[in-house]
Design an enzyme around this catalytic site. Structure first.
Site, short mmCIF file in Angstrom:
data_model
loop_
_atom_site.label_atom_id
_atom_site.label_comp_id
_atom_site.label_asym_id
_atom_site.label_seq_id
_atom_site.Cartn_x
_atom_site.Cartn_y
_atom_site.Cartn_z
N LYS A 1 0.85 -1.20 0.00
CA LYS A 1 0.00 0.00 0.00
C LYS A 1 0.89 1.25 0.00
O LYS A 1 1.95 1.24 -0.62
CB LYS A 1 -0.97 -0.04 1.19
CG LYS A 1 -1.74 -1.37 1.24
CD LYS A 1 -2.88 -1.36 2.22
CE LYS A 1 -3.57 -2.71 2.18
NZ LYS A 1 -4.76 -2.76 3.00
N HIS B 1 -8.63 -2.96 -6.06
CA HIS B 1 -8.56 -3.10 -4.60
C HIS B 1 -9.69 -2.28 -3.96
O HIS B 1 -10.03 -1.21 -4.46
CB HIS B 1 -7.20 -2.63 -4.09
CG HIS B 1 -6.97 -3.00 -2.66
ND1 HIS B 1 -7.49 -2.26 -1.62
CD2 HIS B 1 -6.32 -4.04 -2.09
CE1 HIS B 1 -7.16 -2.84 -0.47
NE2 HIS B 1 -6.44 -3.92 -0.73
N GLU C 1 -9.74 -0.39 -1.51
CA GLU C 1 -9.36 0.99 -1.17
C GLU C 1 -9.46 1.89 -2.40
O GLU C 1 -9.79 3.07 -2.30
CB GLU C 1 -7.96 1.00 -0.55
CG GLU C 1 -8.01 0.45 0.88
CD GLU C 1 -6.73 -0.23 1.35
OE1 GLU C 1 -5.67 -0.02 0.74
OE2 GLU C 1 -6.84 -1.00 2.33
N GLU D 1 -11.36 -10.43 -1.02
CA GLU D 1 -11.03 -9.68 0.20
C GLU D 1 -12.30 -9.07 0.78
O GLU D 1 -12.74 -8.00 0.31
CB GLU D 1 -10.03 -8.56 -0.12
CG GLU D 1 -8.73 -9.04 -0.71
CD GLU D 1 -7.62 -8.01 -0.52
OE1 GLU D 1 -6.62 -8.36 0.10
OE2 GLU D 1 -7.78 -6.86 -0.97
N GLY E 1 -7.37 -4.89 7.24
CA GLY E 1 -6.72 -4.01 8.20
C GLY E 1 -7.46 -3.93 9.53
O GLY E 1 -7.17 -3.06 10.35
P1 PGA Z 1 -4.49 -6.42 5.46
O1 PGA Z 1 -4.72 -5.88 3.95
O2 PGA Z 1 -3.70 -7.72 5.32
O3 PGA Z 1 -3.71 -5.34 6.14
O4 PGA Z 1 -5.82 -6.66 6.03
C1 PGA Z 1 -5.01 -6.76 2.89
C2 PGA Z 1 -5.22 -5.98 1.61
O5 PGA Z 1 -5.81 -4.89 1.67
O6 PGA Z 1 -4.82 -6.43 0.51
#
Ligand code: PGA
Length: 256
Positions: free
Chosen positions: A14, A98, A100, A170, A176
């Protein structure tokens, strides 16, 4: 006949690590990495560290990936990076869609579909991320949302092209947050995704396509996730930032 799928563990850094921090990580990581032949390891640093990390990985078993691209060759797209630039930097993979990017940058399914097509046209393997939000999960809409995102991104692809795609499931509520889907929940969704691929492109693509789980993957839960028949790897955020924890994750125990 069951085709063996090579497990893939991908670290998504990230927006973390300067060039110097990235270099220090990679040197330490490579120095301790065993010479496995039964798994693939991938690092996805931020754009600014690609030129530092790429040459360090050259000749190593670890592949380089990016976290995004813009689906045009070149031109007046200030702030964007083209597929060709990523290939030039040594990338083999690119994370697309993703959550995000979908949420903070309003990326929608048509844009993600263009990104997947542009990656494939340049020889990059897309890691397509799909997943439901907490409210969608609570409303019982998870499979509808996830399969909808899958179809929207891949619908135009041929079976040949689908062979080069990796899909990462995911659940947004697990990213996170320290809250992971249980192996049974993850396996159930992965089996649904594979069944959808089978329905759309046939048996062989469904058996060859690798499905990663992502969302609070840790050294403590990787073995039980990897023991699930339809989980072929992991997309790891936070736990890929420290050499020791990422080494423990890539060193997961294979179910015999
Ligand atoms: P995380 O993130 O392992 O920190 O939960 C995974 C991702 O967003 O690919």
């Amino acid at each position: 006949m069951m085709l063996a799928r090579m497990p893939l563990i991908a670290g998504n850094w990230k927006m973390n690590k300067s060039g110097t921090e990235a270099r220090d990580f990679v040197r330490e990581f490579l120095a301790q990495l065993p010479a496995w032949e039964d798994r693939e390891v991938l690092l996805c640093p931020p754009f600014t560290a690609l030129a530092v990390v790429g040459p360090l990985l050259y000749g190593s078993p670890v592949r380089l990936g990016a976290q995004n691209l813009y689906p045009e060759e070149s031109g007046a797209f200030t702030g964007e990076i083209s597929p060709r630039m990523l290939v030039d930097a040594g990338c083999a993979y690119v994370i697309l869609g993703h959550s995000e990017r979908r949420h903070h940058f309003r990326e929608d399914d048509p844009l993600i579909r263009r990104k997947v097509a542009a990656a494939l046209a340049s020889g990059l393997k897309p890691i397509l991320c799909i997943g439901e939000s907490l409210s969608q999960w609570e409303a019982g809409l998870a499979s509808e949302v996830v399969l909808g995102q899958l179809r929207a991104a891949l619908v135009d692809l041929s079976a040949e092209e689908v062979f080069s795609v990796v899909v990462a499931y995911e659940p947004v509520w697990a990213i996170g947050t320290g809250r992971t889907a249980t192996p049974d929940q993850a396996q159930e969704m992965h089996a649904l995704i594979r069944a959808e691929i089978r329905q759309l492109w046939g048996q062989e693509p469904a058996e060859r396509l690798r499905l990663l789980y992502g969302g609070s993957v840790r050294p403590e839960n990787i073995d039980e996730l990897m023991a699930c028949p339809d989980i072929d790897g992991a997309l790891v955020g936070g736990a890929s930032l420290e050499v020791e924890s990422f080494l423990r994750i890539v060193g997961f125990r294979q179910a015999s």
